[in-house]
Design a protein around this motif. Structure first.
Motif, PDB file in Angstrom:
ATOM      1  N   GLY A 130       0.778  -1.246   0.000  1.00  0.00           N
ATOM      2  CA  GLY A 130       0.000   0.000   0.000  1.00  0.00           C
ATOM      3  C   GLY A 130       0.799   1.280   0.000  1.00  0.00           C
ATOM      4  N   LYS A 131       2.079   1.242  -0.368  1.00  0.00           N
ATOM      5  CA  LYS A 131       2.918   2.448  -0.304  1.00  0.00           C
ATOM      6  C   LYS A 131       2.435   3.515  -1.295  1.00  0.00           C
ATOM      7  CE  LYS A 131       6.721   0.134  -1.165  1.00  0.00           C
ATOM      8  NZ  LYS A 131       6.166  -1.248  -1.239  1.00  0.00           N
ATOM      9  N   THR A 132       2.342   3.139  -2.558  1.00  0.00           N
ATOM     10  CA  THR A 132       1.903   4.097  -3.594  1.00  0.00           C
ATOM     11  C   THR A 132       0.449   4.497  -3.373  1.00  0.00           C
ATOM     12  OG1 THR A 132       3.417   3.006  -5.130  1.00  0.00           O
ATOM     13  CG2 THR A 132       1.803   4.505  -6.076  1.00  0.00           C
ATOM     14  N   SER A 133      -0.395   3.531  -3.036  1.00  0.00           N
ATOM     15  CA  SER A 133      -1.824   3.808  -2.827  1.00  0.00           C
ATOM     16  C   SER A 133      -2.036   4.841  -1.728  1.00  0.00           C
ATOM     17  CB  SER A 133      -2.568   2.520  -2.445  1.00  0.00           C
ATOM     18  OG  SER A 133      -2.509   1.591  -3.502  1.00  0.00           O
ATOM     19  N   THR A 134      -1.222   4.754  -0.674  1.00  0.00           N
ATOM     20  CA  THR A 134      -1.385   5.656   0.478  1.00  0.00           C
ATOM     21  C   THR A 134      -1.110   7.098   0.100  1.00  0.00           C
ATOM     22  OG1 THR A 134      -0.760   3.864   1.980  1.00  0.00           O
ATOM     23  CG2 THR A 134      -0.622   6.101   2.839  1.00  0.00           C
ATOM     24  N   ILE A 135       0.007   7.359  -0.568  1.00  0.00           N
ATOM     25  CA  ILE A 135       0.341   8.751  -0.902  1.00  0.00           C
ATOM     26  C   ILE A 135      -0.602   9.304  -1.967  1.00  0.00           C
ATOM     27  CG2 ILE A 135       2.120   8.139  -2.596  1.00  0.00           C
ATOM     28  CD1 ILE A 135       2.131  11.150  -0.148  1.00  0.00           C
ATOM     29  N   LEU A 136      -1.040   8.459  -2.910  1.00  0.00           N
ATOM     30  CA  LEU A 136      -1.996   8.919  -3.933  1.00  0.00           C
ATOM     31  C   LEU A 136      -3.336   9.284  -3.292  1.00  0.00           C
ATOM     32  CD1 LEU A 136      -1.351   6.443  -6.905  1.00  0.00           C
ATOM     33  CD2 LEU A 136      -0.633   8.828  -6.719  1.00  0.00           C
ATOM     34  N   ALA A 137      -3.783   8.469  -2.334  1.00  0.00           N
ATOM     35  CA  ALA A 137      -5.043   8.754  -1.634  1.00  0.00           C
ATOM     36  C   ALA A 137      -4.929  10.058  -0.845  1.00  0.00           C
ATOM     37  CB  ALA A 137      -5.403   7.598  -0.696  1.00  0.00           C
ATOM     38  N   ALA A 138      -3.793  10.265  -0.185  1.00  0.00           N
ATOM     39  CA  ALA A 138      -3.586  11.501   0.585  1.00  0.00           C
ATOM     40  C   ALA A 138      -3.558  12.720  -0.335  1.00  0.00           C
ATOM     41  CB  ALA A 138      -2.280  11.403   1.367  1.00  0.00           C
ATOM     42  N   ALA A 139      -2.896  12.597  -1.486  1.00  0.00           N
ATOM     43  CA  ALA A 139      -2.809  13.721  -2.438  1.00  0.00           C
ATOM     44  C   ALA A 139      -4.192  14.083  -2.977  1.00  0.00           C
ATOM     45  CB  ALA A 139      -1.873  13.353  -3.586  1.00  0.00           C
ATOM     46  N   ARG A 140      -5.013  13.065  -3.250  1.00  0.00           N
ATOM     47  CA  ARG A 140      -6.372  13.341  -3.756  1.00  0.00           C
ATOM     48  C   ARG A 140      -7.198  14.063  -2.698  1.00  0.00           C
ATOM     49  NH1 ARG A 140      -5.699   8.340  -6.473  1.00  0.00           N
ATOM     50  NH2 ARG A 140      -5.701   8.675  -8.720  1.00  0.00           N
ATOM     51  N   GLU A 141      -7.014  13.681  -1.437  1.00  0.00           N
ATOM     52  CA  GLU A 141      -7.762  14.357  -0.362  1.00  0.00           C
ATOM     53  C   GLU A 141      -7.250  15.781  -0.143  1.00  0.00           C
ATOM     54  OE1 GLU A 141      -9.430  12.445   3.228  1.00  0.00           O
ATOM     55  OE2 GLU A 141      -8.159  10.766   2.668  1.00  0.00           O
ATOM     56  N   LEU A 142      -5.940  15.973  -0.281  1.00  0.00           N
ATOM     57  CA  LEU A 142      -5.364  17.307  -0.064  1.00  0.00           C
ATOM     58  C   LEU A 142      -5.814  18.300  -1.124  1.00  0.00           C
ATOM     59  CD1 LEU A 142      -1.640  16.607   0.901  1.00  0.00           C
ATOM     60  CD2 LEU A 142      -3.256  17.915   2.259  1.00  0.00           C
ATOM     61  N   TYR A 143      -5.799  17.887  -2.383  1.00  0.00           N
ATOM     62  CA  TYR A 143      -6.002  18.826  -3.482  1.00  0.00           C
ATOM     63  C   TYR A 143      -7.356  18.724  -4.164  1.00  0.00           C
ATOM     64  CZ  TYR A 143      -0.949  19.150  -2.953  1.00  0.00           C
ATOM     65  OH  TYR A 143       0.311  19.313  -2.444  1.00  0.00           O
ATOM     66  N   GLY A 144      -8.065  17.635  -3.947  1.00  0.00           N
ATOM     67  CA  GLY A 144      -9.339  17.473  -4.655  1.00  0.00           C
ATOM     68  C   GLY A 144      -9.098  17.089  -6.108  1.00  0.00           C
ATOM     69  N   PRO A 145     -10.143  16.671  -6.818  1.00  0.00           N
ATOM     70  CA  PRO A 145      -9.959  16.203  -8.209  1.00  0.00           C
ATOM     71  C   PRO A 145      -9.520  17.297  -9.175  1.00  0.00           C
ATOM     72  CG  PRO A 145     -12.304  16.307  -7.618  1.00  0.00           C
ATOM     73  CD  PRO A 145     -11.534  16.554  -6.371  1.00  0.00           C
ATOM     74  N   GLU A 146      -9.832  18.572  -8.866  1.00  0.00           N
ATOM     75  CA  GLU A 146      -9.522  19.656  -9.809  1.00  0.00           C
ATOM     76  C   GLU A 146      -8.023  19.988  -9.802  1.00  0.00           C
ATOM     77  OE1 GLU A 146     -11.473  20.354  -7.055  1.00  0.00           O
ATOM     78  OE2 GLU A 146     -13.423  19.821  -7.904  1.00  0.00           O
ATOM     79  N   LEU A 147      -7.445  20.151  -8.609  1.00  0.00           N
ATOM     80  CA  LEU A 147      -6.049  20.587  -8.510  1.00  0.00           C
ATOM     81  C   LEU A 147      -5.051  19.435  -8.523  1.00  0.00           C
ATOM     82  CD1 LEU A 147      -6.132  23.457  -5.855  1.00  0.00           C
ATOM     83  CD2 LEU A 147      -5.687  23.659  -8.281  1.00  0.00           C
ATOM     84  N   TYR A 148      -5.543  18.200  -8.429  1.00  0.00           N
ATOM     85  CA  TYR A 148      -4.648  17.040  -8.279  1.00  0.00           C
ATOM     86  C   TYR A 148      -3.596  16.978  -9.392  1.00  0.00           C
ATOM     87  CZ  TYR A 148      -3.121  12.168  -8.143  1.00  0.00           C
ATOM     88  OH  TYR A 148      -2.360  11.029  -8.111  1.00  0.00           O
ATOM     89  N   ARG A 149      -4.043  17.148 -10.644  1.00  0.00           N
ATOM     90  CA  ARG A 149      -3.107  17.019 -11.775  1.00  0.00           C
ATOM     91  C   ARG A 149      -2.075  18.144 -11.805  1.00  0.00           C
ATOM     92  NH1 ARG A 149      -6.342  14.790 -17.093  1.00  0.00           N
ATOM     93  NH2 ARG A 149      -7.056  12.843 -16.176  1.00  0.00           N
ATOM     94  N   GLN A 150      -2.471  19.320 -11.332  1.00  0.00           N
ATOM     95  CA  GLN A 150      -1.533  20.449 -11.331  1.00  0.00           C
ATOM     96  C   GLN A 150      -0.497  20.339 -10.218  1.00  0.00           C
ATOM     97  OE1 GLN A 150      -3.755  24.111 -11.132  1.00  0.00           O
ATOM     98  NE2 GLN A 150      -5.390  23.278 -12.399  1.00  0.00           N
ATOM     99  N   ARG A 151      -0.897  19.769  -9.100  1.00  0.00           N
ATOM    100  CA  ARG A 151      -0.057  19.790  -7.905  1.00  0.00           C
ATOM    101  C   ARG A 151       0.772  18.527  -7.655  1.00  0.00           C
ATOM    102  NH1 ARG A 151      -1.517  23.484  -3.876  1.00  0.00           N
ATOM    103  NH2 ARG A 151      -2.284  25.383  -4.843  1.00  0.00           N
ATOM    104  N   VAL A 152       0.478  17.431  -8.365  1.00  0.00           N
ATOM    105  CA  VAL A 152       1.158  16.159  -8.084  1.00  0.00           C
ATOM    106  C   VAL A 152       1.903  15.689  -9.334  1.00  0.00           C
ATOM    107  CG1 VAL A 152       0.880  13.750  -7.384  1.00  0.00           C
ATOM    108  CG2 VAL A 152      -0.580  15.499  -6.373  1.00  0.00           C
ATOM    109  N   LEU A 153       3.205  15.398  -9.163  1.00  0.00           N
ATOM    110  CA  LEU A 153       4.013  14.810 -10.236  1.00  0.00           C
ATOM    111  C   LEU A 153       4.428  13.415  -9.780  1.00  0.00           C
ATOM    112  CD1 LEU A 153       5.656  15.050 -12.918  1.00  0.00           C
ATOM    113  CD2 LEU A 153       7.560  15.875 -11.522  1.00  0.00           C
ATOM    114  N   GLU A 154       4.004  12.409 -10.543  1.00  0.00           N
ATOM    115  CA  GLU A 154       4.339  11.025 -10.188  1.00  0.00           C
ATOM    116  C   GLU A 154       5.313  10.479 -11.236  1.00  0.00           C
ATOM    117  OE1 GLU A 154       2.250   6.707  -9.237  1.00  0.00           O
ATOM    118  OE2 GLU A 154       1.037   8.318 -10.079  1.00  0.00           O
ATOM    119  N   LEU A 155       6.475  10.061 -10.782  1.00  0.00           N
ATOM    120  CA  LEU A 155       7.490   9.477 -11.672  1.00  0.00           C
ATOM    121  C   LEU A 155       7.864   8.098 -11.156  1.00  0.00           C
ATOM    122  CD1 LEU A 155       9.917  12.497 -12.140  1.00  0.00           C
ATOM    123  CD2 LEU A 155       8.333  11.614 -13.831  1.00  0.00           C
TER     124      LEU A 155
END
Length: 359
Positions: A79-104
């Motif tokens: 659950g490592k990747t799932s945890t941070i992705l879930a937290a990022a979605r809660e922090l930024y919401g669906p609108e800002l998620y793509r602008q604020r999160v870079l996943e490499l």
């Protein structure tokens, strides 16, 4: 007459377009079928199973506290990747998620050039804007580096400087299986969290939830077999469950089905091999090992299952230590690409030798 033909041809073109658009929309609906691993990935931090410390820290940051740089490490499928992705979605919401999160994924993009270009460029952007739903939005972005233990030493060293310079506007989350492969200057800048292999009851509970949502028929032994085969890796367990559901639709998911899908050697085959090693001749042992390899069973699977059985056998400690030492040698040889038949035969001959000594 020509007008009629033009009108009829235009109508046929419209009909063709309509039929093609309806077929394409139907195709899109079919394409929306996603793997269950993605379908049942946690959507929020509360849905993350069994990782209490990480969830507690992320909940505090969701309530408004600042988020440190994070380093998640542990076995795959915990659950490592799932945890941070879930937290990022809660922090930024669906609108800002793509602008604020870079996943490499660092296993694909792991060189110093990626750090200098993609990471540095994204880190230098200012984090302006507010959420549309009116909830508070943190003034920083998140860069997620998955498989960070695959990054080169030079890339990790370059990342250290970027972490320091852009600390006002960017938080990093490094995800890896082996924390020992991350350089010390990076680990000292992050809050480290170890993700434990999921407990059997937690895995079982999540698998039963999926079975209920997908209306699957199953036996208790089938679910227990899924849990034991996956060895704490929930992703592997869900993948096996989906495979079983697709291959044996309308049937109960039984222990036998799971063993076939997972490529596990049936316990009876292992038992037969051991009985020949204990009481048979070397010629019979040669045939048994050859049959096992010809059946397509992986030597590493046979080795792991033999180890589990030998530990529980009624042998002396000295006999067990000799056999397990040989197992370690065989495991190393297999990892180096040695012949599977010869290695298994060598191991079984040592088991036969120890068994004859005891009698």
């Amino acid at each position: 007459m020509q007008a009629f033909l033009k009108g009829s041809s235009s109508q046929s073109v419209k009909a063709q377009k309509a039929s093609s658009s309806s077929s394409s929309s139907a195709g899109e609906k079919k394409q929306k079928a996603v793997p269950w691993v993605e379908k049942y990935r946690p959507k929020c931090v509360d849905e993350v199973a069994f990782q209490e410390e990480v969830v507690a820290v992320l909940k505090k940051s969701l309530e408004g506290a600042d988020l440190p740089n994070l380093l998640f490490y542990g076995p795959p499928g915990t659950g490592k990747t799932s945890t941070i992705l879930a937290a990022a979605r809660e922090l930024y919401g669906p609108e800002l998620y793509r602008q604020r999160v870079l996943e490499l994924n660092a296993s694909d993009e792991r060189g110093i050039q990626v750090v200098r270009e993609k990471v540095k460029r994204f880190a230098q952007l200012t984090a302006a804007g507010t959420r549309l739903d009116g909830k508070p939005c943190p003034p920083f972005k998140i860069i997620i580096l998955d498989e960070a233990d695959s990054m080169t030493g030079a890339a990790q060293a370059a990342l250290r400087r970027t972490m320091e310079k852009e600390s006002r506007t960017t938080r990093f989350c490094l995800i890896c299986n082996y924390v020992s492969r991350i350089i010390e200057p990076l680990t000292s800048r992050c809050s480290k969290f170890r993700f434990k292999p999921l407990a059997n009851d937690i895995q079982q509970e999540r698998l039963l939830q999926i079975c209920g949502k997908e209306s699957l028929k199953y036996t208790t032994e089938g679910i227990e077999a899924l849990v034991s085969v996956s060895e704490g890796d929930l992703r592997k367990a869900i993948t096996y469950l989906q495979s079983a559901a697709r291959l044996h639709a309308e049937q109960e998911i039984t222990e036998q089905i799971i063993i076939e899908i997972a490529g596990v050697v049936p316990p009876k085959v292992i038992e037969t091999l051991l009985q020949i090693s204990y009481r048979g001749t070397f010629e019979k042992l040669e045939l048994a090992v050859k049959d096992m390899i010809d059946e397509g069973y992986a030597a590493t699977n046979v080795l792991n299952q033999l180890h589990d059985v030998i530990i529980d056998e009624k042998l002396s400690d000295k006999q067990k230590s000799v056999i397990t030492q040989k197992m370690a040698e065989v495991d190393k040889c297999l990892a180096d690409g040695a012949d599977e038949y010869l290695q298994l035969l060598s191991l079984c001959s040592v088991i036969m030798q120890q068994a004859t000594h005891s009698t």
